[in-house]
Design a protein around this motif. Structure first.
Motif, PDB file in Angstrom:
ATOM      1  N   MET A  76       5.229 -25.428 -26.896  1.00 55.89           N
ATOM      2  CA  MET A  76       4.274 -25.444 -25.794  1.00 55.89           C
ATOM      3  C   MET A  76       3.826 -26.858 -25.402  1.00 55.89           C
ATOM      4  N   ASP A  77       4.488 -27.874 -25.911  1.00 52.61           N
ATOM      5  CA  ASP A  77       4.133 -29.255 -25.589  1.00 52.61           C
ATOM      6  C   ASP A  77       4.705 -29.607 -24.215  1.00 52.61           C
ATOM      7  N   LEU A  78       3.840 -29.688 -23.208  1.00 53.15           N
ATOM      8  CA  LEU A  78       4.292 -29.932 -21.839  1.00 53.15           C
ATOM      9  C   LEU A  78       5.010 -31.262 -21.672  1.00 53.15           C
ATOM     10  N   SER A  79       4.690 -32.248 -22.485  1.00 54.08           N
ATOM     11  CA  SER A  79       5.355 -33.544 -22.352  1.00 54.08           C
ATOM     12  C   SER A  79       6.834 -33.472 -22.746  1.00 54.08           C
ATOM     13  N   LEU A  80       7.226 -32.410 -23.443  1.00 55.44           N
ATOM     14  CA  LEU A  80       8.621 -32.237 -23.856  1.00 55.44           C
ATOM     15  C   LEU A  80       9.336 -31.159 -23.048  1.00 55.44           C
ATOM     16  N   ASN A  81       8.678 -30.636 -22.036  1.00 53.76           N
ATOM     17  CA  ASN A  81       9.192 -29.513 -21.263  1.00 53.76           C
ATOM     18  C   ASN A  81      10.584 -29.737 -20.688  1.00 53.76           C
ATOM     19  N   GLU A  82      10.872 -30.951 -20.271  1.00 44.40           N
ATOM     20  CA  GLU A  82      12.159 -31.227 -19.631  1.00 44.40           C
ATOM     21  C   GLU A  82      13.124 -31.960 -20.558  1.00 44.40           C
ATOM     22  N   MET A  83      12.893 -31.882 -21.838  1.00 46.19           N
ATOM     23  CA  MET A  83      13.704 -32.619 -22.793  1.00 46.19           C
ATOM     24  C   MET A  83      15.164 -32.162 -22.788  1.00 46.19           C
ATOM     25  N   LEU A  84      15.392 -30.874 -22.781  1.00 44.98           N
ATOM     26  CA  LEU A  84      16.740 -30.313 -22.767  1.00 44.98           C
ATOM     27  C   LEU A  84      16.836 -29.279 -21.665  1.00 44.98           C
ATOM     28  N   GLY A  85      18.025 -29.039 -21.194  1.00 50.43           N
ATOM     29  CA  GLY A  85      18.213 -28.050 -20.149  1.00 50.43           C
ATOM     30  C   GLY A  85      18.103 -28.682 -18.772  1.00 50.43           C
ATOM     31  N   PHE A  86      17.863 -27.852 -17.781  1.00 48.48           N
ATOM     32  CA  PHE A  86      17.812 -28.292 -16.388  1.00 48.48           C
ATOM     33  C   PHE A  86      16.471 -27.928 -15.770  1.00 48.48           C
ATOM     34  N   THR A  87      15.985 -28.778 -14.882  1.00 47.61           N
ATOM     35  CA  THR A  87      14.798 -28.437 -14.110  1.00 47.61           C
ATOM     36  C   THR A  87      15.241 -27.575 -12.934  1.00 47.61           C
ATOM     37  N   GLU A  88      14.297 -26.922 -12.289  1.00 49.40           N
ATOM     38  CA  GLU A  88      14.630 -26.114 -11.111  1.00 49.40           C
ATOM     39  C   GLU A  88      15.257 -26.991 -10.029  1.00 49.40           C
ATOM     40  N   GLU A  89      14.705 -28.171  -9.859  1.00 46.43           N
ATOM     41  CA  GLU A  89      15.233 -29.099  -8.851  1.00 46.43           C
ATOM     42  C   GLU A  89      16.704 -29.444  -9.143  1.00 46.43           C
ATOM     43  N   GLU A  90      17.023 -29.667 -10.406  1.00 49.43           N
ATOM     44  CA  GLU A  90      18.402 -29.988 -10.772  1.00 49.43           C
ATOM     45  C   GLU A  90      19.336 -28.808 -10.530  1.00 49.43           C
ATOM     46  N   VAL A  91      18.871 -27.593 -10.820  1.00 46.49           N
ATOM     47  CA  VAL A  91      19.694 -26.404 -10.599  1.00 46.49           C
ATOM     48  C   VAL A  91      19.970 -26.228  -9.107  1.00 46.49           C
ATOM     49  N   VAL A  92      18.943 -26.415  -8.281  1.00 43.89           N
ATOM     50  CA  VAL A  92      19.124 -26.303  -6.826  1.00 43.89           C
ATOM     51  C   VAL A  92      20.175 -27.308  -6.361  1.00 43.89           C
ATOM     52  N   LYS A  93      20.082 -28.522  -6.846  1.00 41.65           N
ATOM     53  CA  LYS A  93      21.040 -29.564  -6.448  1.00 41.65           C
ATOM     54  C   LYS A  93      22.461 -29.189  -6.876  1.00 41.65           C
TER      55      LYS A  93
END
Length: 116
Positions: A76-93
């Motif tokens: 639940m650490d928000l600062s690590l939320n995008e550490m692995l995987g894809f963001t929604e923005e990246e998936v859209v791109k």
């Protein structure tokens, strides 16, 4: 560095099958799963600098704490939320770059949001 993805997938399958006795046997103090993680813990003293483990659910993490008590749950650490995987923005791109039609992109995004 050691990265283990979905470390608990097999355990969730065992539990879903209703085989709770087998699950308890493999994670108990002398079970092979606990032994494996104790070996990793020992490895952090000499060869392993960091271990990153992802799982499907925290069920097994609770059962391994005595054998693998060096873990820190950062789910639940928000600062690590995008550490692995894809963001929604990246998936859209990505969907745009592989030329998925807009209607299909929207449908795919909704499915991804629901499932992941």
């Amino acid at each position: 560095y050691l990265i283990i993805d979905e470390y608990d997938h097999f355990a969730n399958d065992i539990i879903a099958m209703g085989n709770n006795e087998f699950y308890k046997e493999i994670v108990r103090a002398s079970g092979f799963v606990r032994d494996f993680y104790e070996t990793l813990k020992i490895g952090t003293e000499t060869v392993i600098d960091r271990i990153f483990i992802t799982g499907i659910s925290p069920i097994m993490l609770d059962d391994l704490t005595s054998g693998f008590n060096i873990a820190l749950n950062v789910t639940m650490d928000l600062s690590l939320n995008e550490m692995l995987g894809f963001t929604e923005e990246e998936v859209v791109k990505i969907l745009e770059e592989v030329e998925i039609e807009e209607k299909e992109r929207e449908k795919s995004l909704e499915e991804l949001k629901e499932l992941y």
